[in-house]
Design an enzyme around this catalytic site. Structure first.
Site, mmCIF file in Angstrom:
data_model
loop_
_atom_site.group_PDB
_atom_site.id
_atom_site.type_symbol
_atom_site.label_atom_id
_atom_site.label_comp_id
_atom_site.label_asym_id
_atom_site.label_seq_id
_atom_site.Cartn_x
_atom_site.Cartn_y
_atom_site.Cartn_z
ATOM 1 N N HIS A 1 0.824 -1.206 0.000
ATOM 2 C CA HIS A 1 0.000 0.000 0.000
ATOM 3 C C HIS A 1 0.863 1.263 0.000
ATOM 4 O O HIS A 1 0.682 2.158 -0.828
ATOM 5 C CB HIS A 1 -0.909 -0.047 1.238
ATOM 6 N N CYS B 1 -5.337 3.404 -21.260
ATOM 7 C CA CYS B 1 -5.249 4.217 -20.043
ATOM 8 C C CYS B 1 -5.036 3.381 -18.786
ATOM 9 O O CYS B 1 -5.120 3.896 -17.679
ATOM 10 C CB CYS B 1 -6.492 5.093 -19.888
HETATM 11 C C1 PEP Z 1 -8.567 -0.017 -16.157
HETATM 12 O O1 PEP Z 1 -9.378 -0.852 -15.800
HETATM 13 O O2 PEP Z 1 -7.589 -0.263 -16.898
HETATM 14 C C2 PEP Z 1 -8.697 1.371 -15.696
HETATM 15 C C3 PEP Z 1 -7.863 2.307 -16.148
HETATM 16 O O3 PEP Z 1 -9.634 1.673 -14.779
HETATM 17 P P1 PEP Z 1 -9.525 1.345 -13.208
HETATM 18 O O4 PEP Z 1 -8.089 1.034 -12.931
HETATM 19 O O5 PEP Z 1 -10.021 2.555 -12.542
HETATM 20 O O6 PEP Z 1 -10.444 0.173 -13.072
#
Ligand code: PEP
Ligand code: MG
Length: 848
Positions: free
Chosen positions: A425, A801
């Site tokens: 963490h 992303c």
């Molecule tokens: C993903 O799932 O790749 C993403 C960017 O969203 P999160 O990490 O918020 O689920």
């Protein structure tokens, strides 16, 4: 007596001799370059690796013929010359050829003491490195009256032979011992660690000695023209009269090079020679296209250049040197960009402990988040917050951190934990916040009750004592260390500006808060590629309203709670838009399961019951009803948007109202609204219809027009497979590779850590797919989704992303797949910009 092998070749280094780095080594090649530059390099002979290998296996080179190259009665040195300077090599041996007769001559020309000193030194190094005699016994003999007789007697005692007088025999033995040393097991292992291939050979260089002793100005030294830590122009080095080799670096008695308050300098003692050295440095820089350290001697006022090596340098200095060379037109900007390793950039984004200053280490652990900070020790998050309120920098020390420590971490300058690893963490949060962090410092002892830290050497530090945490080295240091500021200077910006001109894929940042957005701007991201909006609801006053919304009994009640959240949410977006000043901002609608917003224990539930003015039993029952067996695959993302449409309606309204408000102040904004966790085209149709309606309502109400884009986050395998039809309603697709990896493997993001190490160690997976994109499986879905989406809509914007976005390997993959941009955490943006430029430049070079 072994037979001389006439075919063993060696070559005098002249401007036109055939000297090949792979055969004769880097030093031979470098010396040839210096000779071509007309620098005064003493006569030098190069032995290629094939010759050295043959010598190691028992062949004998014609040392007498080699010495003839140097004229009458020469003294020579032998130095290693592997293909790469980092691979090291056996120690240099000086003054080969020195014997009783040569000693007598030297005594006449240079005086008895100087001649004795040279001879003693040669016998010592020959005894230790060539005859392999006990170093301690020989090193004990210090120069002075009687030393020569003693060292020669010791040699005879130890070997039963007199010290060899034949220069050719001496040279032959030196070459043999150096060739054999290179083949030894430990030398082999040592260089392999530094990247040498198992078959790496050793070239050798035999060079006429430029003595550094004499009646006039004589001595030796090293000089370089930049500071090895900052890379800024600065003449550094030392010079020692009547000395050889690198002696000047070993003694306090050495002269400084430039005028210096601390003592006499070469610049004052011999200004013309100093000026000549500066000229040599400039010539090397211009023609060798590098900052070099020059090893020189002066014999009776005559300068000789023995060697030149690339200046050792920190990452910071490397960057500065590359930019300065390109600005001066010595190398093209492309080469400057390629000279800096993208992953090394991260250490320049933060403060660093100055490597030149003292380090008083009190604890060691894992370097979990780079950078360094000094502050007062605190042992609880409350104390960290109190310290921040007083405006005092503090270092938070915990056994390990938990979600409730986040506010304390926010208030700290750095975090140190006794337990944990790279994905604990503390490590993950600190990297996100850009805080220096050391985890797993198990050699210290913590007493949380007494609030004290006991270092491994027994020293005790209490709350309030000042320490420095070096998250780049994984160390805690006593007191305030000397610091270097982040290197986000002019050179850093210039290098990345060049990188931007060469790269062909966009780089955005994942940024949830105004401070993330400000960091993204500072690192010149081209926009926000993912703003996760759920974090905005965790702040205390919002959490209460959020819970009222979750417990609403009817759509009207829910709408009323959301109406209270609307201005707060609008404010969030106004701030982001203002900071990003017209750059694209992609906002992801609410994603997590609702129960994440509920209290998890009885006390929390009671508090909630009071706030809502409802019976505890009802609140508990409703909370229980919201719990899911598998929440990551449950009521989250677009499913919430379909079933409880008021949430997305409120968010869309907030986004559009913020767009109008912010656009009135600055650049026009075209917000990008992104729907998470889509798996079916119909989900997109339904949400899109509603968001379009909200946009129309806001336009009518405000009497202002605006534009926006609607897109889909592809993070379920089905969305990738059905990207063709989904793209009918989406202007962009952004691949959320965290969830997509989780769902492609059927591997929980939160629990995989338990066995991932074993899986990687056993070779089941080559890497942890949550860290390094699985190009075979997840990658195939990405390619399929991209191709199917673009088949529907040619101008579809494609991006990634997930956490993978900043990795050079993922950037490589996305470039090849024709993606428009990658989005990664703000602190990885500089690395991503540089890595993308490297990829583009390498492609250009290989297609030439
Ligand atoms: C993903 O799932 O790749 C993403 C960017 O969203 P999160 O990490 O918020 O689920
Ligand atoms: Mg996701």
């Amino acid at each position: 007596m072994q037979k001389i092998d006439p075919i063993l070749e060696f070559v005098e280094i002249t401007p036109t001799a055939r000297i090949v780095p792979d055969e004769h080594g880097w030093r031979s090649k470098c010396l040839q370059r210096l000779i071509r530059l007309d620098l005064p390099v003493p006569k030098t002979v190069a032995l290629p690796a094939a010759t050295v290998r043959a010598i190691a296996s028992g062949h004998v080179v014609n040392a007498r013929a080699m010495l003839e190259v140097f004229g009458d009665g020469p003294l020579v040195s032998v130095r290693p010359s592997p293909a790469n300077p980092d691979w090291g090599g056996p120690a240099t041996i000086l003054n080969i050829g020195l014997n009783d007769a040569r000693h007598a001559q030297l005594a006449l020309t240079h005086g008895e003491a100087a001649a004795d000193a040279l001879y003693v030194r040669f016998v010592q190094s020959y005894a230790i490195h060539v005859a392999r005699l006990d170093p301690d016994a020989f090193e004990e003999i210090k120069p002075g009256p009687g030393a020569l007789a003693e060292v020669l007697r010791l040699y005879r005692n130890e070997t039963d032979d007199p010290f060899p007088q034949d220069p050719a025999q001496q040279l032959s033995e030196v070459l043999r011992s150096m060739a054999r040393a290179w083949e030894g097991t430990s030398a082999r292992l040592l260089r392999q660690v530094k990247g040498a291939p198992p078959e790496a050979g050793l070239g050798l260089v035999v060079q006429a000695m430029a003595q550094g002793i004499g009646q006039g100005i004589s001595g030796s030294g090293v000089i370089q023209f930049v500071d090895p830590v900052t890379g800024l122009p600065q003449v550094t080095g030392r010079y020692l009269g009547q000395s050889q080799g690198r002696d000047a670096l070993k003694t306090e008695a050495a002269l400084y090079l430039t005028c210096d308050k601390r003592g006499p300098s070469l610049e004052e003692v011999a200004p013309e020679l100093f000026a000549e050295l500066l000229r040599f440095g400039a010539v090397c820089r211009q023609r060798l296209r590098e900052e070099m350290q020059i090893e020189f001697t002066i014999e009776d006022g005559r300068l000789a250049v023995l060697d030149a090596v690339k200046v050792q340098r920190s990452v910071r200095a490397g960057l500065h040197i590359a930019v300065a060379l390109a600005r001066d037109g010595v190398i093209p900007p492309q080469e400057a960009v390629l000279r800096v390793e993208p992953r090394a950039l991260s250490e320049l984004l933060h403060h660093q402990v100055d490597p030149r200053g003292p380090r008083d280490v009190i604890a060691r652990g894992i370097a979990a988040s780079p950078g360094a900070a000094s502050g007062k020790l605190v042992f609880t998050s409350d104390a960290a917050q109190a310290s921040a309120a007083r405006g005092e920098a503090c270092i938070l020390v915990r056994r390990e951190t938990a979600p409730e420590d986040i506010r304390g971490m926010h208030s700290s300058a750095a975090v140190l934990t006794e337990r944990g690893g790279m994905t604990s963490h503390a490590a993950v949060i600190a990297r996100g916040l850009g805080l220096p962090c050391v985890v797993g410092a198990s050699d210290m002892r913590l007493d949380m009750r007494e609030r004290k830290l006991t270092a491994s050497d027994g020293r005790v530090f209490h709350e309030g004592d000042v320490i420095t945490l070096d998250g780049s080295k994984g160390q805690a240091l006593a007191g305030v260390a000397d610091m270097l500021p982040p290197a986000l200077d002019d050179s850093f910006r210039q290098l990345l500006a060049w990188a931007d001109a060469f790269r062909d894929i966009g780089i955005r940042a994942n940024a949830d808060t105004p401070s993330d957005a400000a960091t993204a701007r500072r690192f010149e991201a081209q926009g926000i590629g993912l703003c996760r909006t759920e974090h905005m609801f965790f702040e205390e006053e919002r959490l209460v309203v959020m819970r009222e919304m979750i417990f609403a009994n009817s759509p009207e009640e829910r709408a009323a709670a959301l109406a209270r959240l609307l201005p707060m949410q609008r404010d969030d977006f106004v701030q982001l838009f203002d900071i990003m000043q017209g750059l694209p901002v992609c906002i992801r609608l609410f994603d997590p399961p609702l129960h994440e917003f509920l209290p998890h224990d009885r006390d929390g539930l009671r508090g909630l019951a009071e706030a809502l003015d409802r019976p505890l039993s009802e609140v508990t029952r409703r909370a229980d009803a919201l719990r899911e067996v598998n929440p990551m695959l449950g009521m989250r993302g677009v499913r919430l948007g379909v079933v409880l449409p008021e949430i997305y309606n409120m968010q869309a309204q907030a986004i559009f109202e913020a767009t109008i408000e912010s656009a009135q102040r600055g650049a026009p904004i075209v917000p990008e609204v992104m729907i998470p966790l889509v798996s079916a085209k119909r989900e997109v149709e339904m949400v899109k219809a509603r968001i379009d309606a909200v946009a129309a309502m806001v336009r009518t109400h405000a009497k202002v027009d605006f534009d926006y884009k609607l897109g889909v986050m592809v993070e379920t395998p089905r969305a990738a497979l059905r990207a063709g039809e989904i793209a009918q309603h989406a202007g962009f697709l952004s691949f959320g590779t965290n969830d997509l990896t989780q769902m492609t493997y059927g591997l929980s993001r939160d629990d995989a850590g338990r066995f991932m190490n074993s899986y990687v160690q056993l070779g089941v997976f080559p890497e942890d797919p949550f860290h390094i994109l699985d190009v075979d499986g997840v990658g195939e879905l990405l390619l399929m989704g991209a191709e199917r989406g673009r088949a529907t809509r040619k101008d579809l914007t494609l991006s990634i992303c997930g956490e993978h976005g900043g990795n050079p390997e993922s950037i490589d993959f996305c470039r090849r797949a024709g993606f428009d941009y990658v989005s990664c955490s703000p602190y990885r943006v500089p690395m991503a910009r540089l890595a993308a430029a490297h990829l583009a430049l390498r492609d250009q070079a290989s297609s030439r």
